[in-house]
Design a protein around this motif. Structure first.
Motif, PDB file in Angstrom:
ATOM      1  N   GLN A 183       3.274  -6.220 -12.514  1.00 52.67           N
ATOM      2  CA  GLN A 183       2.141  -5.543 -11.766  1.00 52.67           C
ATOM      3  C   GLN A 183       2.398  -5.762 -10.210  1.00 52.67           C
ATOM      4  OE1 GLN A 183      -0.990  -6.812 -14.058  1.00 52.67           O
ATOM      5  NE2 GLN A 183      -1.214  -4.689 -15.120  1.00 52.67           N
ATOM      6  N   LEU A 184       3.049  -6.862 -10.019  1.00 49.99           N
ATOM      7  CA  LEU A 184       3.060  -7.158  -8.477  1.00 49.99           C
ATOM      8  C   LEU A 184       4.378  -6.390  -8.035  1.00 49.99           C
ATOM      9  CD1 LEU A 184       2.351 -10.808  -8.309  1.00 49.99           C
ATOM     10  CD2 LEU A 184       1.014  -9.020  -7.406  1.00 49.99           C
ATOM     11  N   GLY A 185       5.123  -5.693  -8.715  1.00 54.15           N
ATOM     12  CA  GLY A 185       6.288  -4.747  -8.259  1.00 54.15           C
ATOM     13  C   GLY A 185       7.558  -5.746  -8.114  1.00 54.15           C
ATOM     14  N   ALA A 224       5.811  -0.647 -14.780  1.00 61.59           N
ATOM     15  CA  ALA A 224       7.113  -0.720 -14.012  1.00 61.59           C
ATOM     16  C   ALA A 224       7.446   0.275 -13.117  1.00 61.59           C
ATOM     17  CB  ALA A 224       8.073  -1.344 -14.788  1.00 61.59           C
ATOM     18  N   ALA A 225       7.345   1.613 -13.958  1.00 61.02           N
ATOM     19  CA  ALA A 225       7.296   2.973 -13.310  1.00 61.02           C
ATOM     20  C   ALA A 225       6.309   3.019 -12.219  1.00 61.02           C
ATOM     21  CB  ALA A 225       7.008   3.963 -14.090  1.00 61.02           C
ATOM     22  N   ARG A 226       5.208   2.490 -12.209  1.00 63.74           N
ATOM     23  CA  ARG A 226       4.061   2.548 -11.340  1.00 63.74           C
ATOM     24  C   ARG A 226       4.374   1.848 -10.095  1.00 63.74           C
ATOM     25  NH1 ARG A 226      -0.638  -0.207  -9.805  1.00 63.74           N
ATOM     26  NH2 ARG A 226      -0.186  -1.509 -11.239  1.00 63.74           N
ATOM     27  N   THR A 227       4.869   0.615 -10.506  1.00 62.82           N
ATOM     28  CA  THR A 227       4.839  -0.452  -9.312  1.00 62.82           C
ATOM     29  C   THR A 227       6.321  -0.365  -8.767  1.00 62.82           C
ATOM     30  OG1 THR A 227       5.443  -2.275 -10.658  1.00 62.82           O
ATOM     31  CG2 THR A 227       3.140  -1.907 -10.203  1.00 62.82           C
ATOM     32  N   GLY A 228       7.593   0.311  -9.296  1.00 65.79           N
ATOM     33  CA  GLY A 228       8.742   0.240  -9.087  1.00 65.79           C
ATOM     34  C   GLY A 228       9.561  -0.906  -9.344  1.00 65.79           C
ATOM     35  N   SER A 229       8.983  -1.960 -10.212  1.00 68.20           N
ATOM     36  CA  SER A 229       9.579  -3.032 -10.584  1.00 68.20           C
ATOM     37  C   SER A 229      10.842  -2.571 -11.509  1.00 68.20           C
ATOM     38  CB  SER A 229       8.540  -3.800 -11.289  1.00 68.20           C
ATOM     39  OG  SER A 229       9.104  -4.493 -12.237  1.00 68.20           O
TER      40      SER A 229
END
Ligand SMILES: NC(=O)C1=CN([C@@H]2O[C@H](COP(=O)(O)OP(=O)(O)OC[C@H]3O[C@@H](n4cnc5c(N)ncnc54)[C@H](OP(=O)(O)O)[C@@H]3O)[C@@H](O)[C@H]2O)C=CC1
Ligand SMILES: CC(=O)[C@@H](O)[C@H](O)COP(=O)(O)O
Ligand SMILES: [Mn+2]
Length: 398
Positions: free
Chosen positions: A113-115, A137-142
């Motif tokens: 959630q923190l990318g 992960a898709a949302r944050t780019g992680s």
């Protein structure tokens, strides 16, 4: 050159110690800034001395107190809250999750959630909450970088391949320590027998999971989440040598495979150095002319019912994979503790899955509630079995 700063969960375990080898072999590339461990305080002490991390998390308060006296400059935390604090720490590049079991889930979700990028060995995490983790992960780019050898293999061969060109994945299975026994012959196998893996040296839980074939079941579900491939296009083959770590079949019929030694330092290092392949300083000899022949056989789903069940729970989705995993975590530990027989592991998992009922559209909160309920139920069944055996023994002695 800036070093990659690493947080390592499960530093004292099998994957953790091999990850430390990789970090120590590349001091110009990697720096251990924090780690978490369970009970092994002596190993934790050695790691602090060797790597001088800034922050350490112990599972037990007594370890935290002891280490705080010995290392006043290290920031020390404890328990599951401590794992979350570690995941929230500023100034790290990658969190390597090598904890065993779903205790690794909350810090993973926090970091995603923190990318933050995750090198993921802890497959239980994806089995329980794969949809949430991949969506976040898709949302944050992680980036979720697989460490499990089969998934690391697939990840490597997929570099530069369009997902739409993939027809199927083939995961290899060694067959585990009982691959040459019939199902009936499993009735009286011991823990010592189960822990004698033919190819890999690993922690006790995963070695036993390999013998029950739950490991491969977890890996099928893990692959579904990591690579977004439907279950019907994920195949498992029995491959005794564990030399081909896994394969990808493309739409034109080309089969791409990754091969290598049975040494986890390779996938660990690649996950940490991605997208680069660094020199392997501990290279294990690997010579196909010495190995000579590779063998591939169809998986017998009647002989290995836990693999069959994994496909079923994976396809059902929702809380079913979490129930399968939670029942296994309890049953696996109960067999290690001498409370149940080897075959009772699969009986308990099957019963937990068949008794579970739910409606569509499960939230993570509901999935975690099913996980907790399953642990309580299966723990009670283990106690019931123990009592029944005590009573039966007393009757025999009379
Ligand atoms: N071993 C292998 O080769 C492979 C492992 N994996 C996966 O990687 C994960 C780790 O496996 P493996 O290294 O074999 O396991 P181990 O049992 O060897 O190590 C587990 C690690 O987790 C730590 N730990 C356990 N509970 C806690 C807790 N509550 N808080 C903090 N730390 C905790 C242990 O600490 P301590 O020892 O101090 O108690 C130890 O460092 C598993 O999910 C496994 O399926 C995947 C592919 C290969
Ligand atoms: C090293 C690794 O990734 C393990 O998960 C390994 O795959 C276990 O082997 P089998 O489950 O194939 O016996
Ligand atoms: Mn594996």
């Amino acid at each position: 050159m800036t070093k990659k700063k690493i947080i390592l969960l499960g530093a004292t375990g099998s994957v953790g110690v091999q990850a430390l080898d990789v970090i120590a072999a590349h001091p110009e590339q990697f720096e251990l800034v924090g780690f978490a461990f369970g009970k092994n305080i002596e190993k934790a002490r050695e790691i602090i001395q060797a790597f001088s991390p800034k922050i350490v998390v112990a599972a037990q308060e007594s370890s935290q107190v002891t280490l705080a006296k010995a290392f006043p400059d290290v920031e020390l935390h404890v328990g599951n809250e401590g794992l979350i604090t570690l995941a929230r720490t500023e100034g790290y590049d990658i969190l390597l999750n090598a904890i065993v079991g779903s205790v690794g889930l909350p810090p993973t979700i926090e970091a995603v959630q923190l990318g933050r990028d995750i090198a993921l060995a802890n497959k239980e995490t994806l089995v329980v909450a794969g949809y949430t983790i991949m969506a976040e992960a898709a949302r944050t780019g992680s980036k979720i970088l697989p460490v499990d050898s089969e998934h690391a293999a697939i990840f490597q061969v997929l570099q530069g391949v369009a997902k739409s060109d993939v027809r199927s994945l083939t995961i290899t299975a060694s067959g585990g320590s009982f691959r040459d026994k019939t199902h009936e012959e499993l009735v009286d196998v011991t823990l010592e027998d189960a822990l004698a893996h033919p190819n890999w040296t690993m922690g006790a839980k995963i070695t036993l999971d390999s013998a029950t074939m739950v490991n491969k079941g977890l890996e099928v579900i893990e692959a579904h989440h990591l690579f977004g491939i439907p279950y019907d296009d994920i195949h498992v083959v029995l491959h005794r040598e564990s030399v081909v770590h896994s394969m990808v079949t493309l739409k034109d019929g080309a089969v791409l495979a990754q091969l290598g030694a049975t040494d986890m330092r390779e996938p660990i290092q690649y996950a940490l150095s991605y997208p680069r392949h660094l020199t392997m300083h501990h290279e294990t000899p690997f010579d196909l002319t010495e190995i000579g022949a590779l063998h591939f056989e169809k998986m017998d789903l009647v002989r290995f019912p836990m693999l069959d069940l994994a496909y079923r729970v994976g396809k059902l989705g929702g809380g079913y994979p979490a129930v399968y995993n939670a029942a296994n975590e309890i049953a696996n530990q109960a067999f290690q503790d001498g409370k149940i027989t080897f075959l009772e592991i699969e009986q308990l998992i099957t019963r937990a899955v068949f008794e579970h009922m739910e409606f569509d559209g499960q939230t993570l909160h509901q999935i975690l509630a099913s996980d907790e309920r399953t642990r309580q139920k299966v723990s009670q069944w283990v106690e019931d079995l123990t009592q029944e055996k005590k009573i039966a023994l007393t009757e025999v002695r009379k």
